[in-house]
Design an enzyme around this catalytic site. Structure first.
Site, PDB file in Angstrom:
ATOM      1  N   HIS A 104       0.717  -1.387   0.199  1.00 56.96           N
ATOM      2  CA  HIS A 104      -0.264  -0.131   0.121  1.00 56.96           C
ATOM      3  C   HIS A 104       0.665   1.335  -0.261  1.00 56.96           C
ATOM      4  O   HIS A 104       0.761   1.870  -0.667  1.00 56.96           O
ATOM      5  CB  HIS A 104      -0.473  -0.305   1.221  1.00 56.96           C
ATOM      6  CG  HIS A 104      -1.883  -1.511   1.429  1.00 56.96           C
ATOM      7  ND1 HIS A 104      -1.753  -1.678   2.419  1.00 56.96           N
ATOM      8  CD2 HIS A 104      -3.240  -1.571   0.533  1.00 56.96           C
ATOM      9  CE1 HIS A 104      -2.885  -3.103   2.156  1.00 56.96           C
ATOM     10  NE2 HIS A 104      -3.159  -2.744   1.362  1.00 56.96           N
ATOM     11  N   GLN A 163      -9.209  -7.220 -10.492  1.00 63.14           N
ATOM     12  CA  GLN A 163      -9.648  -6.421  -9.927  1.00 63.14           C
ATOM     13  C   GLN A 163      -8.738  -4.409 -11.326  1.00 63.14           C
ATOM     14  O   GLN A 163      -9.765  -3.869 -11.842  1.00 63.14           O
ATOM     15  CB  GLN A 163      -9.184  -5.494  -8.833  1.00 63.14           C
ATOM     16  CG  GLN A 163      -9.686  -4.684  -8.076  1.00 63.14           C
ATOM     17  CD  GLN A 163      -9.080  -4.272  -6.864  1.00 63.14           C
ATOM     18  OE1 GLN A 163     -10.049  -4.966  -5.510  1.00 63.14           O
ATOM     19  NE2 GLN A 163      -8.037  -4.013  -6.194  1.00 63.14           N
TER      20      GLN A 163
HETATM   21  P1  AMP Z   1      -6.930  -3.512  -0.457  1.00 59.95           P
HETATM   22  O1  AMP Z   1      -6.305  -3.204   0.612  1.00 59.95           O
HETATM   23  O2  AMP Z   1      -6.196  -5.288  -0.117  1.00 59.95           O
HETATM   24  O3  AMP Z   1      -7.744  -3.512  -0.899  1.00 59.95           O
HETATM   25  O4  AMP Z   1      -5.509  -3.037  -1.654  1.00 59.95           O
HETATM   26  C1  AMP Z   1      -4.932  -1.925  -1.375  1.00 59.95           C
HETATM   27  C2  AMP Z   1      -4.747  -1.472  -2.965  1.00 59.95           C
HETATM   28  O5  AMP Z   1      -3.046  -2.298  -2.680  1.00 59.95           O
HETATM   29  C3  AMP Z   1      -5.415  -1.975  -3.948  1.00 59.95           C
HETATM   30  O6  AMP Z   1      -5.168  -1.682  -5.490  1.00 59.95           O
HETATM   31  C4  AMP Z   1      -4.001  -3.611  -4.449  1.00 59.95           C
HETATM   32  O7  AMP Z   1      -3.700  -4.438  -5.714  1.00 59.95           O
HETATM   33  C5  AMP Z   1      -2.434  -2.685  -3.910  1.00 59.95           C
HETATM   34  N1  AMP Z   1      -2.265  -3.389  -3.011  1.00 59.95           N
HETATM   35  C6  AMP Z   1      -2.254  -4.725  -2.018  1.00 59.95           C
HETATM   36  N2  AMP Z   1      -0.928  -5.676  -1.646  1.00 59.95           N
HETATM   37  C7  AMP Z   1      -0.151  -5.373  -3.075  1.00 59.95           C
HETATM   38  C8  AMP Z   1       0.664  -5.462  -2.937  1.00 59.95           C
HETATM   39  N3  AMP Z   1       1.578  -6.327  -2.164  1.00 59.95           N
HETATM   40  N4  AMP Z   1       2.055  -4.893  -4.489  1.00 59.95           N
HETATM   41  C9  AMP Z   1       1.633  -3.958  -4.961  1.00 59.95           C
HETATM   42  N5  AMP Z   1       0.176  -3.321  -4.552  1.00 59.95           N
HETATM   43  C10 AMP Z   1      -0.399  -3.812  -3.536  1.00 59.95           C
END
Ligand code: AMP
Length: 290
Positions: A37, A153
């Site tokens: 994030h 997504q």
């Molecule tokens: P989430 O809180 O899981 O909804 O993720 C929020 C954003 O962070 C989304 O756009 C995810 O794709 C991105 N994200 C989560 N994990 C990672 C990661 N390991 N590397 C890059 N982006 C991430």
């Protein structure tokens, strides 16, 4: 850093920024922030000012048997991280603020939403598209940042932005990984120590696929066989799917000749993890991002 809880105040903030000709960035999240994030936040800080992060644990993207109740909610630690990163504002609405009584409008990106993650998690992408559209409407950012970790997504969001003529540019950021290759995820906290070790099987399998691609292999079935074999060898792992798909349509491909993804969804114990390898063939050469 200001914490903004109401839609009206959030709209007011970004309306003022737009009047001042400023470039607004939004990083939507569900909280339990990790370095993945924060990489999106840092990228946004480079391009935009002000930068807003939203934390909203969207109930509409969780199925009835999914982990909404146990999803981590370390809000104090999240606020500390965002403050240290000098984010301008945290949009932290309640579920009732986003879905007031009588809420009845949903966005559905046809086709793309039914496959893969959408098949295992019916209704998931309807919830995702709906909340992301609301966030993009409320904040109206010039740029919104998403991770390639959730490849399907981000493809669905790009399609929605295009189809609905939204004035936001979607920026896709590479996957951020632990030193041993495990993709960072808020769900990694569910893993017990043996499971945490086993969880590297997703990266190891994708890494093998990457090596085969580098040697010239372009056949999806053979790549899939490699992935299956590696996942099977890990006793704590159970494969949900291992697919090679076109990066635009997310339809399976037989031979890799266009931009594609190798997509993995694997249960480690009760925890379901996803990961992917992005592929772009360039003549005889090949570019990959793991
Ligand atoms: P989430 O809180 O899981 O909804 O993720 C929020 C954003 O962070 C989304 O756009 C995810 O794709 C991105 N994200 C989560 N994990 C990672 C990661 N390991 N590397 C890059 N982006 C991430």
């Amino acid at each position: 850093m200001e914490t903004i809880r109401s839609v009206a105040w959030m709209k007011q903030q970004t309306r003022a920024a737009r009047t001042d000709q400023r470039v607004i960035g939004l990083v939507p999240t569900m909280g339990a922030l990790h370095a993945g994030h924060m990489a999106l936040v840092e990228r946004a800080k480079k391009d935009c000012s002000p930068v807003y992060t939203s934390i909203f644990l969207n109930p509409k993207q969780f199925g009835p048997k999914e982990d909404l109740a146990k999803y981590p909610r370390p809000i104090e630690a999240d606020i500390e991280k965002l403050t240290a990163a000098k984010v301008d504002g945290l949009f932290l609405p309640s579920a009732a603020e986003i879905y007031p009584p009588g809420f009845s409008t949903y966005v559905h990106v046809e086709g793309l939403s039914e496959r893969l993650e959408g098949k295992t998690r019916p209704g998931h992408f309807r919830g995702v598209s709906t909340v992301v559209l609301k966030l993009l409407e409320i904040v109206q950012p010039h740029y919104a940042y998403f991770g390639r970790k959730d490849a399907q997504q981000v493809r669905i969001i790009q399609q929605m932005v295009r189809d609905l003529n939204l004035d936001t540019e979607v920026v896709v950021h590479p996957i951020v990984r632990e030193a041993d290759g495990l993709a960072l995820s808020s769900r990694n906290t569910y893993l017990e120590s043996k499971e945490r070790q086993a969880a590297t099987v997703l990266y190891r399998a994708l890494h093998s696929a990457q090596a085969e691609l580098a040697k010239g292999m372009r056949d999806s079935l053979q790549l899939q066989a490699t992935l299956h074999k590696m996942i099977q060898r890990e006793p704590l792992a159970r494969l949900d799917y291992a697919e090679i798909v076109d990066a635009e349509t997310f339809e399976p491909v037989v031979r890799i000749s266009r931009a594609s993804y190798v997509l993995l969804a694997v249960y480690i114990g009760k925890t379901r993890l996803i990961d992917n390898l992005w592929i772009e063939p360039l003549g005889y050469a090949i570019k990959t991002e793991l």
